[in-house]
Design a protein around this motif. Structure first.
Motif, mmCIF file in Angstrom:
data_model
loop_
_atom_site.group_PDB
_atom_site.id
_atom_site.type_symbol
_atom_site.label_atom_id
_atom_site.label_comp_id
_atom_site.label_asym_id
_atom_site.label_seq_id
_atom_site.Cartn_x
_atom_site.Cartn_y
_atom_site.Cartn_z
ATOM 1 N N ILE A 52 48.593 36.776 44.024
ATOM 2 C CA ILE A 52 48.221 36.844 45.434
ATOM 3 C C ILE A 52 49.340 36.239 46.272
ATOM 4 C CG2 ILE A 52 46.489 36.297 47.168
ATOM 5 C CD1 ILE A 52 45.475 37.999 44.782
ATOM 6 N N ASP B 223 42.393 41.557 44.617
ATOM 7 C CA ASP B 223 41.423 41.707 45.719
ATOM 8 C C ASP B 223 41.079 40.389 46.423
ATOM 9 O OD1 ASP B 223 41.489 44.336 45.093
ATOM 10 O OD2 ASP B 223 39.399 44.520 44.488
ATOM 11 N N PRO B 224 42.048 39.786 47.099
ATOM 12 C CA PRO B 224 41.770 38.539 47.828
ATOM 13 C C PRO B 224 40.916 38.765 49.065
ATOM 14 C CG PRO B 224 43.980 39.303 48.319
ATOM 15 C CD PRO B 224 43.452 40.206 47.234
ATOM 16 N N TRP C 14 38.715 35.968 45.040
ATOM 17 C CA TRP C 14 39.388 37.132 44.478
ATOM 18 C C TRP C 14 38.880 37.363 43.065
ATOM 19 C CZ3 TRP C 14 41.224 32.311 43.949
ATOM 20 C CH2 TRP C 14 41.902 31.942 42.783
#
Length: 437
Positions: A110, A137-138, A152
């Motif tokens: 991330i 997917d933060p 996430w």
């Protein structure tokens, strides 16, 4: 180039027709909704994504294309995969959290982009990953007490408490227990007992914490859970959006704007669309009286327009409710322009309030060929002709000139179709327009 038939012109979903967009992350700021998306490359057969895009709207139907203010090149340590991110505003800055592949380790990590403007440009805030454990997917949520959380994960669900600088954290990343009571029961899998798949979207409403997420690959649907606190314990609440829409993934984004609630998602609805060529769409919804989220289905109509558009102030050509045949690019004189305009292409601008009447039209155009014409039509691409402006050849695609023409019969509120006509091939570029009273 995405070429769309004239038939769907009455629809407003998907929101963007000039490129494929995915993984919506809406943000309300200063009276507008800023929509941060991923960008699926044309013809992709995998999640081939190299940059992120920004669009904005004040009325939920006409969206302005702000281009790509951040890409893989923003992060010197990243090698691939400009996947699903999320943007928040704090400390007078916009922080864009994105998953990318870390060149050194080969793992997904991330990163954080930062800008003082919602439309960028964004720069790498820390020059390295914020967290790195191979998951994606933060999502960032700032609680009422000022504590920010980064969530996430796929296949797990993680969180960490961010410091107020939004680019560092206190403590260690912690896994949220994926229990069937918290996230539902998945059948047919021995490795993933719950429905949680990816794409968490955490927010708070009336003291209750919501986690909306993509569930049960593949194909995914959107589910949600609620909790009394930001880290749980979570209770599974059911389906938000059932599996539908010709994309095997989905990705939620939930906001309140101007007194309404909106649910963003993606599907494969554009021509050539599918699981790797997706498009962002939005629906308006109303919470049930007990705070639960109703079942929301995909539509082609989208939400109603919440404010009319003022044609007597300068409007960017790349602001549209729907477009056919065109794309956008960076303009040499700043901002974006519409290009790749061929005979019969058009831009639809919804709910234009002409009032007592317009008398003239002004536009900024450029052409390396012999140019073409802009027909001003009301109601449809073949509707009432209120005026025609000629765009001349200017000697270059970024050699701009301002043109004007008279307008008759444009009164009241109408959908405006800027229809382009002329010879063969690309006719001209189009930067902005404005009517006179």
């Amino acid at each position: 180039m995405v070429l769309l038939p004239a038939g769907p012109a009455r629809a407003d979903n998907p929101l963007v027709q000039t490129i494929y967009t995915a993984d919506p992350a809406p943000l309300v700021y200063n009276g507008r909704v800023y929509l941060y998306t991923g960008h699926d490359e044309d013809g992709s057969t995998y999640f081939t994504m190299r940059d992120w895009r920004v669009f904005s709207s004040a009325d939920m139907v006409n969206w302005t294309d702000h281009g790509s203010p951040m890409s893989l090149a923003t992060f010197a340590w990243a090698s691939a995969d400009a996947w699903a991110g999320h943007t928040v505003y704090r400390n007078g800055k916009f922080y864009w959290y994105v998953p990318v592949k870390d060149r050194a380790s080969g793992q997904m990590a991330i990163g954080v982009g930062v800008s003082t403007s919602p439309t960028g440009p964004f720069t790498d805030a820390i020059g390295r990953p914020l967290v790195r454990n191979g998951e994606i997917d933060p999502n960032v949520f700032i609680d009422d007490n000022g504590q920010a959380y980064l969530y996430w994960g796929n296949p797990n669900l993680w969180y960490v408490r961010l410091n107020t600088d939004m680019i560092s954290y206190t403590g260690s990343p912690t896994q949220i227990p994926l229990t069937t009571a918290g996230f539902g029961t998945r059948t047919g899998s021995t490795t993933r007992p719950t429905l949680y798949e990816e794409a968490p979207w955490v927010y708070k409403r009336n003291g209750l914490y919501y986690n909306v997420y993509a569930a049960k690959c593949c194909s995914e649907f959107i589910a949600y859970s609620t909790a009394p606190g930001p880290t749980g314990p979570w209770t599974y609440r059911g389906t938000v959006m059932p599996t539908q829409g010709s994309s095997f993934t989905n990705h939620p984004g939930v906001i309140d704007f101007q007194g309404n609630s909106y649910f963003f998602y993606h599907n494969g609805a554009l021509p050539g669309g599918g699981g790797y060529t997706r498009s962002v769409a939005v629906e308006r919804f109303t919470y049930n009286a007990d705070g639960t989220i109703p079942t929301i289905n995909m539509t082609t109509t989208g939400p109603p327009q919440i404010a009319t558009l003022d044609p007597y102030v300068r409007q960017e050509a790349e602001t549209a409710a729907w477009s056919q045949g065109v794309e956008t690019e960076n303009a040499g004189e700043g901002g974006r322009n519409v290009g790749w305009i061929d005979n019969g292409d058009y831009i639809k601008v919804k709910g234009v309030a002409f009032g007592t009447g317009a008398t003239g039209f002004t536009a900024r155009v450029a052409s390396a060929t012999s140019g073409g014409r802009i027909e001003l039509r009301l109601g449809s691409a073949t509707g009432t002709l209120a005026g025609t402006c000629t765009a001349p050849g200017t000697g270059g695609w970024q050699t701009w000139t301002t043109i004007t023409c008279p307008v008759n019969g444009a009164t009241g509120t109408h959908d405006l179709y800027l229809r382009f006509t002329g010879g063969t091939g690309t006719l001209f570029n189009f930067n902005w327009w404005q009517f006179t009273r």
